[in-house]
Write a protein that holds these residues in place. Sequence first.
Motif, PDB file in Angstrom:
ATOM      1  N   GLN A 119       1.800   4.456 -18.559  1.00 12.82           N
ATOM      2  CA  GLN A 119       3.248   5.302 -19.410  1.00 12.82           C
ATOM      3  C   GLN A 119       3.285   4.687 -20.213  1.00 12.82           C
ATOM      4  O   GLN A 119       4.312   4.998 -21.368  1.00 12.82           O
ATOM      5  N   TYR A 120       3.975   3.280 -20.295  1.00  6.78           N
ATOM      6  CA  TYR A 120       4.849   2.892 -20.881  1.00  6.78           C
ATOM      7  C   TYR A 120       3.762   2.045 -22.024  1.00  6.78           C
ATOM      8  O   TYR A 120       4.352   2.137 -23.018  1.00  6.78           O
ATOM      9  N   LEU A 121       2.458   1.898 -21.337  1.00  7.86           N
ATOM     10  CA  LEU A 121       1.690   1.796 -22.619  1.00  7.86           C
ATOM     11  C   LEU A 121       1.615   2.484 -23.907  1.00  7.86           C
ATOM     12  O   LEU A 121       1.143   2.501 -24.919  1.00  7.86           O
ATOM     13  N   LYS A 122       1.424   3.574 -23.630  1.00  7.71           N
ATOM     14  CA  LYS A 122       1.624   4.948 -24.670  1.00  7.71           C
ATOM     15  C   LYS A 122       2.600   4.939 -25.807  1.00  7.71           C
ATOM     16  O   LYS A 122       2.174   5.290 -26.690  1.00  7.71           O
ATOM     17  N   ASN A 158       6.451  -2.255 -31.650  1.00  4.33           N
ATOM     18  CA  ASN A 158       6.126  -1.228 -30.598  1.00  4.33           C
ATOM     19  C   ASN A 158       3.852  -2.741 -29.962  1.00  4.33           C
ATOM     20  O   ASN A 158       3.825  -1.960 -29.914  1.00  4.33           O
ATOM     21  N   GLU A 159       4.616  -3.353 -30.572  1.00  2.00           N
ATOM     22  CA  GLU A 159       3.328  -4.588 -30.600  1.00  2.00           C
ATOM     23  C   GLU A 159       3.345  -5.121 -28.852  1.00  2.00           C
ATOM     24  O   GLU A 159       4.706  -5.373 -28.480  1.00  2.00           O
ATOM     25  N   LEU A 160       2.716  -5.426 -27.855  1.00  4.09           N
ATOM     26  CA  LEU A 160       2.872  -5.276 -26.827  1.00  4.09           C
ATOM     27  C   LEU A 160       1.556  -6.954 -26.557  1.00  4.09           C
ATOM     28  O   LEU A 160       0.338  -6.077 -26.464  1.00  4.09           O
ATOM     29  N   VAL A 161       1.734  -7.596 -25.675  1.00  2.07           N
ATOM     30  CA  VAL A 161       0.948  -8.702 -24.666  1.00  2.07           C
ATOM     31  C   VAL A 161       1.171  -8.621 -23.356  1.00  2.07           C
ATOM     32  O   VAL A 161       2.548  -9.119 -23.457  1.00  2.07           O
ATOM     33  N   VAL A 162       0.303  -7.889 -22.657  1.00  2.00           N
ATOM     34  CA  VAL A 162       0.000  -7.897 -21.126  1.00  2.00           C
ATOM     35  C   VAL A 162      -0.303  -9.480 -20.702  1.00  2.00           C
ATOM     36  O   VAL A 162      -1.482  -9.679 -20.979  1.00  2.00           O
ATOM     37  N   ASP A 169      -6.408  -0.373 -15.279  1.00  2.00           N
ATOM     38  CA  ASP A 169      -6.732   0.577 -16.423  1.00  2.00           C
ATOM     39  C   ASP A 169      -6.246   0.086 -17.957  1.00  2.00           C
ATOM     40  O   ASP A 169      -5.769   0.631 -18.588  1.00  2.00           O
ATOM     41  N   LEU A 170      -6.711  -1.437 -16.952  1.00  4.14           N
ATOM     42  CA  LEU A 170      -6.102  -2.181 -18.596  1.00  4.14           C
ATOM     43  C   LEU A 170      -7.539  -2.782 -19.114  1.00  4.14           C
ATOM     44  O   LEU A 170      -7.300  -3.817 -20.237  1.00  4.14           O
ATOM     45  N   ALA A 171      -9.067  -2.024 -18.469  1.00  2.00           N
ATOM     46  CA  ALA A 171     -10.453  -2.543 -18.875  1.00  2.00           C
ATOM     47  C   ALA A 171     -10.273  -2.199 -20.940  1.00  2.00           C
ATOM     48  O   ALA A 171     -10.996  -2.842 -21.326  1.00  2.00           O
ATOM     49  N   ASP A 172     -10.084  -1.279 -21.726  1.00  2.00           N
ATOM     50  CA  ASP A 172      -9.435  -0.382 -22.702  1.00  2.00           C
ATOM     51  C   ASP A 172      -9.494  -1.320 -23.956  1.00  2.00           C
ATOM     52  O   ASP A 172      -9.694  -1.435 -25.097  1.00  2.00           O
ATOM     53  N   ILE A 174       6.763  -8.557 -23.826  1.00  2.23           N
ATOM     54  CA  ILE A 174       5.872  -9.187 -23.461  1.00  2.23           C
ATOM     55  C   ILE A 174       5.767  -8.648 -21.994  1.00  2.23           C
ATOM     56  O   ILE A 174       6.823  -7.691 -21.671  1.00  2.23           O
ATOM     57  N   MET A 175       4.559  -8.228 -21.149  1.00  6.16           N
ATOM     58  CA  MET A 175       4.466  -7.679 -20.302  1.00  6.16           C
ATOM     59  C   MET A 175       3.857  -9.072 -19.093  1.00  6.16           C
ATOM     60  O   MET A 175       2.927  -8.829 -19.552  1.00  6.16           O
TER      61      MET A 175
END
Length: 144
Positions: free
Chosen positions: A5-8, A50-54, A29-32, A77-78
Amino acid sequence: MKITQYLKNKKNIKILCLVDDKDVLKNMDLADYNNINSLNDYANHLFSDNELVVIIMNHKHLFRDDIFKKNFGLQNIMLLVLNDEEFNKNMTKYTNMLFSYGYKYFGLSDNDRAQVFIYDISEYKDNPDWLNNKNWANPELWEK
């Protein structure tokens, strides 16, 4: 926390997986998403809100200074710290350390595999509550 939800709400999501178990990407659910090999790729890159590094890590990675030095300048960053016995045993210590770096704690991921910490500069207040004159020495209220 529902990670998906956060990634959307984000674009240009990059995943840095520091653990050997690459199945963790599928399980969360991060493989894509696009993977990166290190934070060196982003050392001088300007990010938007809006950009994110996990970053997926275990508790041992929390003591590697290079992770926190190299993510300097990233705005969003997450951290997903794998939920293992060692982390749970010393949760207060690890959580306080991440607070000191500006991360907020969001609890367990929706599949209970990781503890979720997020650093998002766009969510920080420009004017903190303690700086508001209603919350500190206001001479008009001294007599009350």
